[in-house]
Design an enzyme around this catalytic site. Structure first.
Site, short mmCIF file in Angstrom:
data_model
loop_
_atom_site.label_atom_id
_atom_site.label_comp_id
_atom_site.label_asym_id
_atom_site.label_seq_id
_atom_site.Cartn_x
_atom_site.Cartn_y
_atom_site.Cartn_z
N CYS A 170 0.83 -1.21 0.00
CA CYS A 170 0.00 0.00 0.00
C CYS A 170 0.87 1.27 0.00
CB CYS A 170 -0.98 -0.03 1.17
SG CYS A 170 -2.38 1.09 0.95
N HIS A 205 -4.01 -4.98 -0.19
CA HIS A 205 -3.62 -5.57 1.11
C HIS A 205 -3.66 -7.09 1.05
CE1 HIS A 205 -3.37 -2.12 3.98
NE2 HIS A 205 -3.93 -1.52 2.95
N GLU A 217 -2.80 -9.23 3.30
CA GLU A 217 -3.27 -9.84 4.56
C GLU A 217 -4.78 -9.90 4.59
OE1 GLU A 217 -4.07 -5.68 5.31
OE2 GLU A 217 -2.44 -6.73 4.32
#
Length: 392
Positions: free
Chosen positions: A282, A368, A370
């Protein structure tokens, strides 16, 4: 006997539900009037949620159907008012272990229907209590569909939520004191002030995490893949991190304008020069592009949600991704760049979603991987980072 038991059980549950609904209605009727004013003068009127007061920041919307607690505690949202597009917010309460940082990071909250009661037995408390304790000012019972359409047309802008100011001129004056997100450096505000460790010191890989506003789930994904992490403050230099002898470097997500972060750009430039394994996520992705000679820009209204389609140009596969960013890497700045290779592209608007640096052990993605609370299409990127460290 069985029929009587179930009938009584049903009656008890019905009575409990009625009590909960009555409690909710009492709380709703007791709410104070609130006002949302946008920088262009547009006004929405509703009722107050969270703390009574006045708060302002850049207003943006998130299209995720779930995960509101993860959104509110994500440091990347620092300085922003969040509009949840899902119609019902608060219905499953909050849990202490579903946070991405040590506190609520947003500056304000806008929702359509706000629930004072929650149905999840494992929840610790209601969202209303959570917001009050965190000092977050919010507004509910407004037409969020109309608001989002307005933001999509006009773009992200500053806004104020207030349950105490009633005069429009007073609200406008408050608005004028809110800084513009463009040119704003915020990572040093949300970053840890002291280094700390996460994971098992016996793990095979040591990863230096440059904390520009890192989410806890990112660190947890590294730990699950055999990494021992040392999280460093945003303004830490490469030489200071290098003293720990890490196997790789993670440049984290975070808030603010990447172009205003000369200190982080310089650090990443030095990591590149040393050709150390590096993974940017990011804001970290944007910093890597700037360090390699690319450029960034402020988007019209950004990407924030759990359903953004991205194509991996290296494999040809598509991913459904979790995103939260208001700035992006300029496609024009990297299309013919001798050092930067485009690896991922957004299938909605063809913006840059991933790059790697030619001749270096460095890559990054805008989204992202995750993806807490989901989807999990992009977890492979953490394995790619570990593979990169193994190859050294």
């Amino acid at each position: 006997m069985a029929t009587s038991f179930f009938a009584n059980d049903y009656s008890q549950h019905s009575l409990s539900s009625i009590h909960r609904l009555l409690f909710m209605n009492i709380k709703v009727s007791a709410r104070r009037d609130a006002i949302l004013m946008l920088a262009d003068g547009t006004i929405f009127k509703g009722q107050s949620i969270g703390k009574q007061g006045t708060s302002g920041g850049e207003i943006c919307f998130n299209t995720g159907m779930t995960g509101y607690q993860e959104i509110y505690t994500d440091p990347s949202y620092y300085g922003q008012i969040i509009v949840n597009t899902n119609a019902h917010i608060g219905n499953y309460g909050v849990k202490q272990d579903e946070v991405e940082s040590g506190k609520v990071q947003i500056k304000g909250l806008v929702v359509k229907t706000f629930s004072n009661v929650y149905s999840r037995h494992s929840a610790d408390k209601s969202l209303q209590q959570y917001l009050e304790e965190a000092g977050i000012v919010g507004i509910c019972n407004i037409d969020t569909r109309s608001l989002v359409r307005h933001l999509r047309n006009k773009g992200a802008m500053n806004a104020v939520i207030t349950s105490e100011l009633t005069e429009e001129e007073a609200i406008r004056q408050f608005l004028q004191g809110i800084p513009d997100m463009k040119g704003l450096e915020l990572s040093s505000v949300v970053s840890t002030q002291e280094p700390y460790f996460k994971g098992n010191s016996n793990n095979p890989f040591r990863v230096a995490v440059l904390d520009l506003g890192v989410k806890g789930s990112i660190v947890n994904n590294l730990i699950q893949r055999g990494c021992y992490c040392k999280i460093f403050p945003a303004r830490t230099t490469f030489s200071e991190m290098q003293q720990w002898s890490p196997d790789g470097y993670l440049i984290s997500n975070g808030p603010g304008d990447p172009a205003a972060m000369d200190y982080a750009i310089d650090t990443v430039r030095q990591i590149l020069a040393a050709n150390k394994p590096m993974f940017g996520i990011c804001l970290g992705h944007q910093i890597l592009a700037l360090a390699a000679g690319g450029a960034t820009f402020k988007m019209h209204h950004g990407h924030r949600g759990l359903n953004h389609p991205v194509k991996n140009l290296l494999t040809g596969k598509g991913e459904i991704t979790s995103q939260n960013h208001g700035f992006a890497v300029s496609m024009e700045s990297i299309e013919n760049h001798p050092q930067i290779e485009l690896t991922h592209i957004n299938l909605n608007d063809h913006t840059v979603e991933g790059i790697r640096i030619k001749g270096k052990k460095a890559f990054s993605v805008q989204y992202h991987p995750e993806s807490s609370p989901g989807p999990h299409d992009s977890h492979y990127l953490f394995e790619d980072f570990v593979t990169l460290m193994k190859s050294v």
